[in-house]
Design a protein around this motif. Structure first.
Motif, PDB file in Angstrom:
ATOM      1  N   VAL A 160     -20.537 -19.470  30.291  1.00 47.45           N
ATOM      2  CA  VAL A 160     -20.237 -20.598  31.171  1.00 47.45           C
ATOM      3  C   VAL A 160     -20.009 -20.104  32.602  1.00 47.45           C
ATOM      4  O   VAL A 160     -20.459 -20.731  33.571  1.00 47.45           O
ATOM      5  CB  VAL A 160     -19.003 -21.383  30.667  1.00 47.45           C
ATOM      6  CG1 VAL A 160     -18.497 -22.342  31.741  1.00 47.45           C
ATOM      7  CG2 VAL A 160     -19.358 -22.156  29.398  1.00 47.45           C
ATOM      8  N   THR A 161     -19.325 -18.972  32.748  1.00 47.80           N
ATOM      9  CA  THR A 161     -19.063 -18.423  34.081  1.00 47.80           C
ATOM     10  C   THR A 161     -20.367 -18.087  34.800  1.00 47.80           C
ATOM     11  O   THR A 161     -20.521 -18.355  36.005  1.00 47.80           O
ATOM     12  CB  THR A 161     -18.176 -17.168  33.983  1.00 47.80           C
ATOM     13  OG1 THR A 161     -16.890 -17.544  33.484  1.00 47.80           O
ATOM     14  CG2 THR A 161     -18.000 -16.508  35.350  1.00 47.80           C
ATOM     15  N   ILE A 162     -21.323 -17.516  34.087  1.00 45.93           N
ATOM     16  CA  ILE A 162     -22.618 -17.202  34.689  1.00 45.93           C
ATOM     17  C   ILE A 162     -23.306 -18.474  35.172  1.00 45.93           C
ATOM     18  O   ILE A 162     -23.820 -18.542  36.301  1.00 45.93           O
ATOM     19  CB  ILE A 162     -23.508 -16.458  33.681  1.00 45.93           C
ATOM     20  CG1 ILE A 162     -22.925 -15.075  33.376  1.00 45.93           C
ATOM     21  CG2 ILE A 162     -24.937 -16.326  34.212  1.00 45.93           C
ATOM     22  CD1 ILE A 162     -23.610 -14.344  32.256  1.00 45.93           C
ATOM     23  N   LEU A 163     -23.301 -19.499  34.340  1.00 41.42           N
ATOM     24  CA  LEU A 163     -23.928 -20.767  34.714  1.00 41.42           C
ATOM     25  C   LEU A 163     -23.153 -21.457  35.828  1.00 41.42           C
ATOM     26  O   LEU A 163     -23.739 -22.077  36.723  1.00 41.42           O
ATOM     27  CB  LEU A 163     -24.014 -21.682  33.488  1.00 41.42           C
ATOM     28  CG  LEU A 163     -24.933 -21.190  32.358  1.00 41.42           C
ATOM     29  CD1 LEU A 163     -24.760 -22.053  31.112  1.00 41.42           C
ATOM     30  CD2 LEU A 163     -26.389 -21.187  32.808  1.00 41.42           C
ATOM     31  N   ARG A 164     -21.816 -21.338  35.796  1.00 42.25           N
ATOM     32  CA  ARG A 164     -20.974 -21.952  36.833  1.00 42.25           C
ATOM     33  C   ARG A 164     -21.270 -21.324  38.195  1.00 42.25           C
ATOM     34  O   ARG A 164     -21.355 -22.018  39.209  1.00 42.25           O
ATOM     35  CB  ARG A 164     -19.508 -21.780  36.453  1.00 42.25           C
ATOM     36  CG  ARG A 164     -18.525 -22.413  37.436  1.00 42.25           C
ATOM     37  CD  ARG A 164     -17.126 -22.410  36.831  1.00 42.25           C
ATOM     38  NE  ARG A 164     -17.041 -23.379  35.753  1.00 42.25           N
ATOM     39  CZ  ARG A 164     -16.298 -23.216  34.651  1.00 42.25           C
ATOM     40  NH1 ARG A 164     -15.593 -22.113  34.472  1.00 42.25           N
ATOM     41  NH2 ARG A 164     -16.266 -24.161  33.730  1.00 42.25           N
ATOM     42  N   ARG A 165     -21.428 -20.018  38.224  1.00 42.09           N
ATOM     43  CA  ARG A 165     -21.753 -19.341  39.482  1.00 42.09           C
ATOM     44  C   ARG A 165     -23.094 -19.825  40.021  1.00 42.09           C
ATOM     45  O   ARG A 165     -23.254 -20.062  41.219  1.00 42.09           O
ATOM     46  CB  ARG A 165     -21.779 -17.823  39.246  1.00 42.09           C
ATOM     47  CG  ARG A 165     -22.121 -17.012  40.484  1.00 42.09           C
ATOM     48  CD  ARG A 165     -21.848 -15.534  40.252  1.00 42.09           C
ATOM     49  NE  ARG A 165     -22.545 -15.002  39.093  1.00 42.09           N
ATOM     50  CZ  ARG A 165     -23.795 -14.582  39.113  1.00 42.09           C
ATOM     51  NH1 ARG A 165     -24.501 -14.654  40.221  1.00 42.09           N
ATOM     52  NH2 ARG A 165     -24.362 -14.097  38.024  1.00 42.09           N
ATOM     53  N   GLN A 166     -24.038 -20.023  39.119  1.00 39.51           N
ATOM     54  CA  GLN A 166     -25.360 -20.499  39.509  1.00 39.51           C
ATOM     55  C   GLN A 166     -25.286 -21.919  40.044  1.00 39.51           C
ATOM     56  O   GLN A 166     -25.911 -22.255  41.060  1.00 39.51           O
ATOM     57  CB  GLN A 166     -26.289 -20.429  38.294  1.00 39.51           C
ATOM     58  CG  GLN A 166     -27.754 -20.653  38.587  1.00 39.51           C
ATOM     59  CD  GLN A 166     -28.605 -20.409  37.346  1.00 39.51           C
ATOM     60  OE1 GLN A 166     -28.160 -19.806  36.373  1.00 39.51           O
ATOM     61  NE2 GLN A 166     -29.832 -20.876  37.383  1.00 39.51           N
TER      62      GLN A 166
END
Length: 220
Positions: A160-166
């Motif tokens: 989720v953090t990876i997608l949130r950063r994106q």
């Protein structure tokens, strides 16, 4: 990546350093990991490094292909879509139950975390912004009173953090995200758990639309 040996076990520091590099863009999806370089950069043995990489593989952040070695995991569009679907349902439930179960201190802390997101946004620091957004959800999860929801969201947290950063890196998304979070907080403060849940699900859907559309863009 550097390690402060006195603050935590060396193995956990290895895991944290590599995890943060993956989550916040220091290591790119699909990037091959050189054990020799990582050992040199971190100042640890290959045995210790491999133990750390095994944990990160279990977290879904690293893949280890036979005869090719470890590399940073890449999310497919289908995986991202599924993560957003699960996240939307779980966070909607967390918001609803936070409204019902959170203490006054937890409600105040949630409002403070939203202020932290706004502050990080004005400083144009993507790392602090994502950390502030994660902290907002940490409060939401801890105050919802549902341990199973918390455990499941924690399991999803890295991806989720990876997608949130994106998502947050997309022009215009931050201001819209802040509006959506403010509406969620307002519903919580009004004691309307159903509305808070609906708004939280819509917030996740909006982020999903942005990120999933980027998967469709041709690579340059």
């Amino acid at each position: 990546m550097t390690l402060a040996r006195e603050t935590a076990s060396l193995r956990q520091q290895v895991v944290t350093a590599i995890r943060d590099a993956i989550l916040f863009g220091g290591l790119a999806p699909g990037q091959k990991l050189s054990e020799r370089e990582l050992c040199a950069n971190l100042g640890v043995s290959r045995t210790l490094l491999r133990e750390g990489l095994q944990q990160l593989q279990a977290e879904g952040l690293i893949v280890n292909v036979m005869h090719k070695g470890p590399s940073v995991a890449s999310l497919t569009r289908e995986q991202a879509r599924d993560i957003y679907k699960v996240r939307g349902s779980l966070e909607a439930l967390a918001a609803k139950e936070f409204t019902q179960n959170a203490t006054n201190d937890q409600r105040k802390l949630l409002a403070q975390r939203l202020k932290d997101i706004k502050k990080a946004g004005t400083q144009n620091d993507s790392h602090d912004l994502v950390k502030a957004k994660n902290a907002f959800y940490d409060v939401l999860i801890s105050g919802c009173g549902n341990a199973v929801v918390g455990q499941m969201l924690t399991t999803l947290n890295n991806r989720v953090t990876i997608l949130r950063r994106q998502s947050l890196a997309t022009p215009g998304r931050l201001s819209k995200s802040l509006e959506e979070l403010q509406a969620i907080l307002k519903a919580i403060e009004a004691g309307d758990g159903d509305l808070a849940g609906q708004l939280c699900a819509q917030h996740v859907d909006n982020a999903a639309d942005i990120v999933l559309s980027q998967f469709s863009k041709p690579r340059k």
